[in-house]
Design an enzyme around this catalytic site. Sequence first.
Site: not given
Ligand code: FAD
Length: 281
Positions: A8, A10, A102, A210, A260
């Site tokens: 895929s 992005e 973020d 980055f 991806h």
């Molecule tokens: P989470 O899975 O919620 O984790 C975030 C942090 O919180 C981690 O350190 C985790 O260990 C911690 N955590 C999770 N659950 C808990 C809990 N219950 N208690 C305590 N700590 C917890 N960002 C964007 O803004 N837009 C995008 O389109 C985007 N696309 C992305 C695509 C991919 C494939 C990837 C890998 C990243 C992408 N990001 C994007 C970046 C991402 O949003 C950031 O890395 C963000 O900081 C974390 O998102 P996450 O969904 O992994 O968060």
Amino acid sequence: MSQDRSFSFEFFPTKTEAGHEKLLNVARQLASYNPAFFSCTYGAGGSTRDGTINTVMQLQNDVKVPSAPHLSCVGDSKADLRALLTQYKDAGIKRIVALRGDLPSGMGVASGELRYASDLVSFIREETGSHFHIEVAAYPEMHPQARNFDDDVKNFVHKAQAGADSAITQYFFNADSYFHFLERVQKKGVTLPIVPGIMPITNYSKLARFSDACGAEIPRWIRKQLEAYGDDVQSIQAFGEQVITEMCERLLDGGAPGLHFYTLNQADPSLAIWNNLKLPR
Ligand code: FAD
């Protein structure tokens, strides 16, 4: 090479009409390779809401490749998220990349009713049942804000338990980190496909900046070689292509369920790797 692996691409939504036209041309070129899907990023807090919606709709309806919007929960209310989910569902979108996100600097402190990506996955399931295939993010080298690796693995497991179908990793340059992460989550009973996110190397200074921000390590031997090339873009790209192709070979030989590509809205760097790997098209 197995045909049932998922390959895929992005994109990110562009700010200008010209950029958008270029994106669509790149997408048409990539579409001829028959990818499993395209995805389009989302600026946390809704900063690219319209751009993400328009891009995904055009990729799916005009370029005719199944397309997945990224959706993040920091800064968006449940009502905002519900409206987006309804819009996507009504438009025939079947896959979503669910993230915490973020907030861009300057947008203030994170607000929103859902705190973590696992909360967003649960919310999507509550609101739309099994309509969407939900992708989540995985961090073979640990998310930069995690307390420690074990905690991050546990938090990844929560996302799987909340109803994610598969995952895409943050990019990395060390295949061992991927296999190590896989082993750790599989020991905790997670069996969902975790597809490596692949960042082609085309520009050293941007990549270094980055990578610092997102916690991806550039191994010393790669960094030193890229630094030595200075402004010699051709050598950087040739070296980068070789390094990434070899890493992808290791990943696929080791059983990775696909790749991806983070295209950064460019076709050639990803296609060079695709062609080197002789991936199906
Ligand atoms: P989470 O899975 O919620 O984790 C975030 C942090 O919180 C981690 O350190 C985790 O260990 C911690 N955590 C999770 N659950 C808990 C809990 N219950 N208690 C305590 N700590 C917890 N960002 C964007 O803004 N837009 C995008 O389109 C985007 N696309 C992305 C695509 C991919 C494939 C990837 C890998 C990243 C992408 N990001 C994007 C970046 C991402 O949003 C950031 O890395 C963000 O900081 C974390 O998102 P996450 O969904 O992994 O968060």
